[in-house]
Design a protein around this motif. Sequence first.
Motif, PDB file in Angstrom:
ATOM      1  N   VAL A 101       1.177  -1.169   0.014  1.00  0.00           N
ATOM      2  CA  VAL A 101      -0.018   0.020  -0.110  1.00  0.00           C
ATOM      3  C   VAL A 101       1.007   1.319   0.025  1.00  0.00           C
ATOM      4  CG1 VAL A 101      -1.650   1.157   1.469  1.00  0.00           C
ATOM      5  CG2 VAL A 101      -1.868  -1.392   1.161  1.00  0.00           C
ATOM      6  N   PRO A 102       0.500   2.172  -0.771  1.00  0.00           N
ATOM      7  CA  PRO A 102       1.466   3.506  -0.735  1.00  0.00           C
ATOM      8  C   PRO A 102       1.477   4.103   0.630  1.00  0.00           C
ATOM      9  CG  PRO A 102      -0.457   3.644  -2.452  1.00  0.00           C
ATOM     10  CD  PRO A 102      -0.633   2.486  -1.535  1.00  0.00           C
ATOM     11  N   GLN A 103       2.750   4.673   0.829  1.00  0.00           N
ATOM     12  CA  GLN A 103       2.901   5.512   2.073  1.00  0.00           C
ATOM     13  C   GLN A 103       1.772   6.308   2.479  1.00  0.00           C
ATOM     14  OE1 GLN A 103       6.887   7.296   2.282  1.00  0.00           O
ATOM     15  NE2 GLN A 103       6.530   8.589   3.918  1.00  0.00           N
ATOM     16  N   SER A 104       1.677   6.448   3.845  1.00  0.00           N
ATOM     17  CA  SER A 104       0.631   7.312   4.488  1.00  0.00           C
ATOM     18  C   SER A 104       1.047   8.653   5.006  1.00  0.00           C
ATOM     19  CB  SER A 104      -0.320   6.561   5.549  1.00  0.00           C
ATOM     20  OG  SER A 104       0.772   5.932   6.519  1.00  0.00           O
ATOM     21  N   VAL A 105       0.378   9.271   5.712  1.00  0.00           N
ATOM     22  CA  VAL A 105       0.951  10.590   6.432  1.00  0.00           C
ATOM     23  C   VAL A 105       0.529  10.330   7.830  1.00  0.00           C
ATOM     24  CG1 VAL A 105       0.645  11.897   4.215  1.00  0.00           C
ATOM     25  CG2 VAL A 105      -1.423  11.784   6.054  1.00  0.00           C
ATOM     26  N   ARG A 106       1.463  11.390   8.377  1.00  0.00           N
ATOM     27  CA  ARG A 106       1.120  11.565   9.931  1.00  0.00           C
ATOM     28  C   ARG A 106       0.908  13.129  10.153  1.00  0.00           C
ATOM     29  NH1 ARG A 106       6.826  10.288  13.253  1.00  0.00           N
ATOM     30  NH2 ARG A 106       5.503  11.262  15.114  1.00  0.00           N
ATOM     31  N   ALA A 107       0.423  13.424  11.486  1.00  0.00           N
ATOM     32  CA  ALA A 107       0.159  14.909  11.639  1.00  0.00           C
ATOM     33  C   ALA A 107       1.433  15.149  12.757  1.00  0.00           C
ATOM     34  CB  ALA A 107      -1.238  14.941  12.306  1.00  0.00           C
ATOM     35  N   SER A 108       1.609  16.753  12.165  1.00  0.00           N
ATOM     36  CA  SER A 108       2.546  17.559  12.949  1.00  0.00           C
ATOM     37  C   SER A 108       2.029  18.843  13.248  1.00  0.00           C
ATOM     38  CB  SER A 108       3.870  17.527  12.140  1.00  0.00           C
ATOM     39  OG  SER A 108       3.729  18.726  11.299  1.00  0.00           O
ATOM     40  N   MET A 109       2.499  19.563  13.991  1.00  0.00           N
ATOM     41  CA  MET A 109       2.084  20.979  14.267  1.00  0.00           C
ATOM     42  C   MET A 109       1.884  21.867  13.075  1.00  0.00           C
ATOM     43  SD  MET A 109       4.951  22.885  16.621  1.00  0.00           S
ATOM     44  CE  MET A 109       5.857  24.071  16.128  1.00  0.00           C
ATOM     45  N   ASP A 110       2.738  21.374  12.141  1.00  0.00           N
ATOM     46  CA  ASP A 110       2.709  22.238  10.758  1.00  0.00           C
ATOM     47  C   ASP A 110       1.897  21.517   9.717  1.00  0.00           C
ATOM     48  OD1 ASP A 110       4.959  23.525  11.885  1.00  0.00           O
ATOM     49  OD2 ASP A 110       6.231  21.758  11.363  1.00  0.00           O
ATOM     50  N   PRO A 114       4.944  13.074   5.682  1.00  0.00           N
ATOM     51  CA  PRO A 114       4.914  11.606   5.364  1.00  0.00           C
ATOM     52  C   PRO A 114       5.006  10.875   6.625  1.00  0.00           C
ATOM     53  CG  PRO A 114       6.323  12.829   3.735  1.00  0.00           C
ATOM     54  CD  PRO A 114       6.032  13.875   4.808  1.00  0.00           C
ATOM     55  N   ALA A 115       4.402   9.714   6.412  1.00  0.00           N
ATOM     56  CA  ALA A 115       4.302   8.756   7.831  1.00  0.00           C
ATOM     57  C   ALA A 115       5.810   8.436   8.266  1.00  0.00           C
ATOM     58  CB  ALA A 115       3.562   7.424   7.599  1.00  0.00           C
ATOM     59  N   LYS A 116       6.812   8.511   7.333  1.00  0.00           N
ATOM     60  CA  LYS A 116       8.134   7.923   7.742  1.00  0.00           C
ATOM     61  C   LYS A 116       8.973   9.107   8.232  1.00  0.00           C
ATOM     62  CE  LYS A 116       8.417   3.911   5.231  1.00  0.00           C
ATOM     63  NZ  LYS A 116       9.269   2.847   4.254  1.00  0.00           N
ATOM     64  N   THR A 117       8.419  10.410   8.409  1.00  0.00           N
ATOM     65  CA  THR A 117       9.068  11.509   9.214  1.00  0.00           C
ATOM     66  C   THR A 117       9.434  11.177  10.441  1.00  0.00           C
ATOM     67  OG1 THR A 117       7.950  13.013   7.513  1.00  0.00           O
ATOM     68  CG2 THR A 117       9.136  13.922   9.610  1.00  0.00           C
ATOM     69  N   THR A 118      10.518  11.270  10.673  1.00  0.00           N
ATOM     70  CA  THR A 118      10.932  11.050  12.379  1.00  0.00           C
ATOM     71  C   THR A 118      10.995  12.559  13.009  1.00  0.00           C
ATOM     72  OG1 THR A 118      13.238  11.317  12.120  1.00  0.00           O
ATOM     73  CG2 THR A 118      12.035   8.855  11.837  1.00  0.00           C
ATOM     74  N   TYR A 119      10.960  12.391  14.358  1.00  0.00           N
ATOM     75  CA  TYR A 119      11.184  13.697  14.981  1.00  0.00           C
ATOM     76  C   TYR A 119      12.422  14.385  14.657  1.00  0.00           C
ATOM     77  CZ  TYR A 119      10.224  17.231  18.521  1.00  0.00           C
ATOM     78  OH  TYR A 119      10.043  18.559  19.204  1.00  0.00           O
ATOM     79  N   ALA A 120      13.360  13.788  14.402  1.00  0.00           N
ATOM     80  CA  ALA A 120      14.923  14.339  14.054  1.00  0.00           C
ATOM     81  C   ALA A 120      14.614  14.960  12.774  1.00  0.00           C
ATOM     82  CB  ALA A 120      15.673  13.235  14.052  1.00  0.00           C
ATOM     83  N   ASP A 121      13.832  14.401  11.598  1.00  0.00           N
ATOM     84  CA  ASP A 121      13.713  14.993  10.370  1.00  0.00           C
ATOM     85  C   ASP A 121      12.730  16.331  10.462  1.00  0.00           C
ATOM     86  OD1 ASP A 121      14.701  12.512   9.168  1.00  0.00           O
ATOM     87  OD2 ASP A 121      12.921  11.640   8.770  1.00  0.00           O
ATOM     88  N   TRP A 122      11.614  15.932  11.331  1.00  0.00           N
ATOM     89  CA  TRP A 122      11.017  17.254  11.588  1.00  0.00           C
ATOM     90  C   TRP A 122      11.608  18.450  12.180  1.00  0.00           C
ATOM     91  CZ3 TRP A 122       9.307  19.658  16.127  1.00  0.00           C
ATOM     92  CH2 TRP A 122       8.357  20.391  16.073  1.00  0.00           C
ATOM     93  N   LEU A 123      12.479  18.107  13.030  1.00  0.00           N
ATOM     94  CA  LEU A 123      13.148  19.155  13.972  1.00  0.00           C
ATOM     95  C   LEU A 123      14.156  20.021  12.932  1.00  0.00           C
ATOM     96  CD1 LEU A 123      13.557  20.688  16.643  1.00  0.00           C
ATOM     97  CD2 LEU A 123      15.322  18.989  17.128  1.00  0.00           C
TER      98      LEU A 123
END
Length: 169
Positions: A101-110, A114-123
Amino acid sequence: GRPNGITKADYRSAEAITRTAVNHTATTAREQVYAENSDIIKGVRWIATLDARTTLICASRDGSVYAPNEGPRPPAHYNCRSTTVPITKSFRELGLDMDEVPQSVRASMDGEVPAKTTYADWLRRQDEDTQRDVLGSRYEDYKAGRFKLRQFDPDDRAMTLGELRALQL
């Protein structure tokens, strides 16, 4: 509204205690589901909230994958907002000749990421003010490459209920 006689601090404390207890109960239920579906679950991923209020312990664990029945689980601290999600075997690992199944998403304050975004990536994508808010005195070392979020949690273990209760006092 709040009942008379309860201060704002008391109310916040009660909310935090409740959030911690609910998180513990939800984690216990998820672990039971993971155990009952061990034939299709190959791992458990730690999911931290992507915002500036996330603790460094949860930020450091975000995206980490642990074997079922192993590794730390939320709550990692008092008022923890982290959770876990199962990593299921691929269709091919399950003997099915199908694409994933294609990659999903996750929520952030922004907004969604993408679901595979880690906190380190986000920061890394945040402005300097947000990075300073999150890292505090560690900011300069972070900018210079001398501090990584994974270094914050060398023990990588869950807190016991006794340790969580002690934080309430």
